[in-house]
Scaffold this motif. Structure first.
Motif, PDB file in Angstrom:
ATOM      1  N   HIS A   7     -16.239  -0.008  45.135  1.00  0.00           N
ATOM      2  CA  HIS A   7     -17.519  -0.117  45.649  1.00  0.00           C
ATOM      3  C   HIS A   7     -18.539   0.761  44.921  1.00  0.00           C
ATOM      4  O   HIS A   7     -17.956   1.976  44.641  1.00  0.00           O
ATOM      5  CB  HIS A   7     -17.402  -0.150  47.092  1.00  0.00           C
ATOM      6  CG  HIS A   7     -16.553  -1.179  47.808  1.00  0.00           C
ATOM      7  ND1 HIS A   7     -17.263  -2.465  47.859  1.00  0.00           N
ATOM      8  CD2 HIS A   7     -15.527  -1.170  48.350  1.00  0.00           C
ATOM      9  CE1 HIS A   7     -16.717  -3.218  48.627  1.00  0.00           C
ATOM     10  NE2 HIS A   7     -15.268  -2.366  48.683  1.00  0.00           N
ATOM     11  N   GLN A   9     -20.616   2.520  46.823  1.00  0.00           N
ATOM     12  CA  GLN A   9     -20.567   3.763  47.620  1.00  0.00           C
ATOM     13  C   GLN A   9     -19.310   3.496  48.562  1.00  0.00           C
ATOM     14  O   GLN A   9     -18.978   2.496  48.920  1.00  0.00           O
ATOM     15  CB  GLN A   9     -21.981   3.964  48.358  1.00  0.00           C
ATOM     16  CG  GLN A   9     -22.110   2.827  49.563  1.00  0.00           C
ATOM     17  CD  GLN A   9     -23.411   2.978  50.417  1.00  0.00           C
ATOM     18  OE1 GLN A   9     -24.034   1.911  50.398  1.00  0.00           O
ATOM     19  NE2 GLN A   9     -23.243   4.114  50.975  1.00  0.00           N
ATOM     20  N   SER A  13     -20.964   6.489  54.286  1.00  0.00           N
ATOM     21  CA  SER A  13     -22.084   7.333  53.499  1.00  0.00           C
ATOM     22  C   SER A  13     -23.412   6.827  53.752  1.00  0.00           C
ATOM     23  O   SER A  13     -23.466   5.532  54.133  1.00  0.00           O
ATOM     24  CB  SER A  13     -21.337   7.405  52.118  1.00  0.00           C
ATOM     25  OG  SER A  13     -21.470   6.019  51.686  1.00  0.00           O
ATOM     26  N   LEU A  15     -26.621   5.924  51.118  1.00  0.00           N
ATOM     27  CA  LEU A  15     -26.939   5.871  49.497  1.00  0.00           C
ATOM     28  C   LEU A  15     -28.534   5.663  49.712  1.00  0.00           C
ATOM     29  O   LEU A  15     -29.023   4.602  50.194  1.00  0.00           O
ATOM     30  CB  LEU A  15     -26.188   4.829  48.929  1.00  0.00           C
ATOM     31  CG  LEU A  15     -26.336   4.808  47.376  1.00  0.00           C
ATOM     32  CD1 LEU A  15     -26.116   5.936  46.546  1.00  0.00           C
ATOM     33  CD2 LEU A  15     -25.748   3.332  46.887  1.00  0.00           C
ATOM     34  N   ARG A  30     -26.073  -1.478  39.305  1.00  0.00           N
ATOM     35  CA  ARG A  30     -25.740  -0.822  40.485  1.00  0.00           C
ATOM     36  C   ARG A  30     -26.288  -1.269  41.589  1.00  0.00           C
ATOM     37  O   ARG A  30     -25.961  -1.463  42.755  1.00  0.00           O
ATOM     38  CB  ARG A  30     -25.572   0.695  40.159  1.00  0.00           C
ATOM     39  CG  ARG A  30     -24.269   1.197  39.494  1.00  0.00           C
ATOM     40  CD  ARG A  30     -24.330   2.637  39.290  1.00  0.00           C
ATOM     41  NE  ARG A  30     -24.239   3.052  40.620  1.00  0.00           N
ATOM     42  CZ  ARG A  30     -24.432   4.352  41.207  1.00  0.00           C
ATOM     43  NH1 ARG A  30     -25.149   5.219  40.446  1.00  0.00           N
ATOM     44  NH2 ARG A  30     -23.977   4.676  42.216  1.00  0.00           N
ATOM     45  N   ALA A  34     -24.976  -2.709  45.100  1.00  0.00           N
ATOM     46  CA  ALA A  34     -25.244  -2.142  46.337  1.00  0.00           C
ATOM     47  C   ALA A  34     -25.834  -2.729  47.248  1.00  0.00           C
ATOM     48  O   ALA A  34     -25.528  -2.939  48.528  1.00  0.00           O
ATOM     49  CB  ALA A  34     -26.020  -0.642  46.054  1.00  0.00           C
ATOM     50  N   ALA A  38     -23.570  -3.187  50.771  1.00  0.00           N
ATOM     51  CA  ALA A  38     -23.980  -2.403  52.005  1.00  0.00           C
ATOM     52  C   ALA A  38     -23.683  -3.000  53.177  1.00  0.00           C
ATOM     53  O   ALA A  38     -24.066  -4.213  53.413  1.00  0.00           O
ATOM     54  CB  ALA A  38     -25.456  -1.881  51.893  1.00  0.00           C
ATOM     55  N   ARG A  88     -21.258   1.498  55.217  1.00  0.00           N
ATOM     56  CA  ARG A  88     -21.906   1.836  54.035  1.00  0.00           C
ATOM     57  C   ARG A  88     -23.478   1.540  54.468  1.00  0.00           C
ATOM     58  O   ARG A  88     -23.742   0.442  54.454  1.00  0.00           O
ATOM     59  CB  ARG A  88     -21.598   1.109  52.798  1.00  0.00           C
ATOM     60  CG  ARG A  88     -20.019   1.224  52.399  1.00  0.00           C
ATOM     61  CD  ARG A  88     -19.771   0.499  51.324  1.00  0.00           C
ATOM     62  NE  ARG A  88     -18.393   0.566  51.006  1.00  0.00           N
ATOM     63  CZ  ARG A  88     -17.373  -0.185  51.445  1.00  0.00           C
ATOM     64  NH1 ARG A  88     -17.639  -1.218  52.235  1.00  0.00           N
ATOM     65  NH2 ARG A  88     -16.404  -0.082  50.841  1.00  0.00           N
ATOM     66  N   LEU A  90     -27.429   1.722  53.199  1.00  0.00           N
ATOM     67  CA  LEU A  90     -28.155   1.730  51.954  1.00  0.00           C
ATOM     68  C   LEU A  90     -29.755   1.740  52.436  1.00  0.00           C
ATOM     69  O   LEU A  90     -30.173   1.186  53.440  1.00  0.00           O
ATOM     70  CB  LEU A  90     -28.111   0.602  51.041  1.00  0.00           C
ATOM     71  CG  LEU A  90     -28.946   0.207  49.677  1.00  0.00           C
ATOM     72  CD1 LEU A  90     -28.106   1.475  48.624  1.00  0.00           C
ATOM     73  CD2 LEU A  90     -29.027  -1.222  49.264  1.00  0.00           C
ATOM     74  N   SER A 119     -25.849  10.135  49.069  1.00  0.00           N
ATOM     75  CA  SER A 119     -26.009  10.222  47.619  1.00  0.00           C
ATOM     76  C   SER A 119     -27.243   9.367  47.272  1.00  0.00           C
ATOM     77  O   SER A 119     -27.831   8.947  47.998  1.00  0.00           O
ATOM     78  CB  SER A 119     -24.755   9.815  47.003  1.00  0.00           C
ATOM     79  OG  SER A 119     -24.730   9.691  45.563  1.00  0.00           O
ATOM     80  N   LEU A 121     -29.015   6.551  44.289  1.00  0.00           N
ATOM     81  CA  LEU A 121     -28.752   5.732  43.319  1.00  0.00           C
ATOM     82  C   LEU A 121     -30.007   5.919  42.403  1.00  0.00           C
ATOM     83  O   LEU A 121     -31.218   5.158  42.813  1.00  0.00           O
ATOM     84  CB  LEU A 121     -28.566   4.176  43.705  1.00  0.00           C
ATOM     85  CG  LEU A 121     -27.753   3.174  42.970  1.00  0.00           C
ATOM     86  CD1 LEU A 121     -27.403   2.136  43.476  1.00  0.00           C
ATOM     87  CD2 LEU A 121     -28.799   2.793  41.751  1.00  0.00           C
TER      88      LEU A 121
END
Length: 287
Positions: A7, A9, A13, A15, A30, A34, A38, A88, A90, A119, A121
């Motif tokens: 995945h 992410q 988490s 992103l 990406r 994502a 997500a 996840r 986003l 994190s 992207l």
């Protein structure tokens, strides 16, 4: 090349994903992946994100939430809690990177407090794109975002950065562009070089270069689109004449001329007595 089945992410988490600032072809594979993976997508404007997803031919399968300047304070804990629960998450803004003059900062602060992984992207960014095409020094720069709307506050902010030697980057609304350039010329000095970037990466992209006084003249009519202004840093010798406008702006707010000259002198490096005399001469001339 082998297919990567991982995945974009990991679970649990957050992103931060950069979205195109104009041309949707700048959306990375990406980012597209994502969006589909997500489980929670927090967007500055859900309608704009849905329109972008349609153009990218990707389906958003997760829960869609709005996350903007007016609700982020109360929604940050909720978004982080979803990540704590294993989702996840986003985060996307209308254009560019979240948290850079866009929503997301409060969410990141909350996530850091509770040790939720965050994190980014990477992708399009208007400030960096404008800096790259400006032709002004890019080894050191400061992103100042939007100036305050009130004239006095805007001039105070400009005064505080007037002596900085590095390149300055600002956002501005098209309808306020000309008046902002006038303030910049008054406070920073009309001979300072600057670049106005309009509609970066879009069909009608336009880059105007020149001194601030020249750019004032070029933007007196109607201007449309997204605007980024890049201004060169302060040069070696500071001319008091370049900062008379800042002194008189403070006087107009009720400050005594000597006090205004002292404040601008401290911020810009110009000599206080030179500022006082130059401001007094211009005020007497305009009376």
């Amino acid at each position: 090349m082998e297919n990567d089945d991982r995945h974009v992410q990991p679970p649990g988490s957050i992103l931060l994903a950069a979205t195109p600032i104009g041309d949707i072809r700048d959306a990375s594979p990406r980012f597209v992946r994502a969006l589909g993976e997500a489980q929670v997508v927090a967007a500055e404007d859900t309608r704009r994100l849905l329109a972008l997803a349609k153009r990218l031919d990707v389906r958003i399968n997760g829960r869609l939430l709005s996350l903007h300047d007016h609700n982020e304070g109360e929604r940050a804990a909720q978004v982080v809690s979803m990540a704590e629960g294993g989702a996840r998450v986003l985060i996307v803004s209308d254009a560019g990177m979240p948290t850079v003059s866009d929503p997301g900062y409060r969410v990141v602060c909350r996530a850091v407090e509770v040790a939720v992984p965050v994190s980014a992207l990477p992708g399009p960014s208007a400030p960096v794109t404008a800096l790259a095409v400006s032709g002004l020094p890019s080894d050191r720069f400061s992103f100042e975002g939007f100036l305050p709307r009130k004239d006095g506050e805007a001039r105070r902010h400009l005064t505080s950065v007037a002596s900085m030697p590095h390149t300055l980057i600002f956002f501005e609304a098209a309808k306020r562009l000309n008046e902002t350039l006038v303030r910049m010329a008054d406070v920073l000095g009309g001979h300072r070089r600057a670049v106005v970037c309009r509609e970066l990466t879009k069909t009608h992209e336009e880059v105007l270069r020149g001194e601030l006084t020249q750019l004032m003249a070029q933007t007196r009519g109607e201007v449309l689109g997204e605007i980024t202004i890049v201004v060169e840093g302060a040069r070696g010798v500071c001319d008091a004449q370049d900062h008379v406008g800042a002194v008189l702006a403070l006087v107009a707010e009720g400050m005594r001329l000597k006090e205004a000259a002292a404040e601008v002198a401290e911020a810009t490096g110009a000599r206080k007595n030179d500022l006082y005399k130059a401001a007094l001469a211009r005020r007497d001339k305009e009376m």
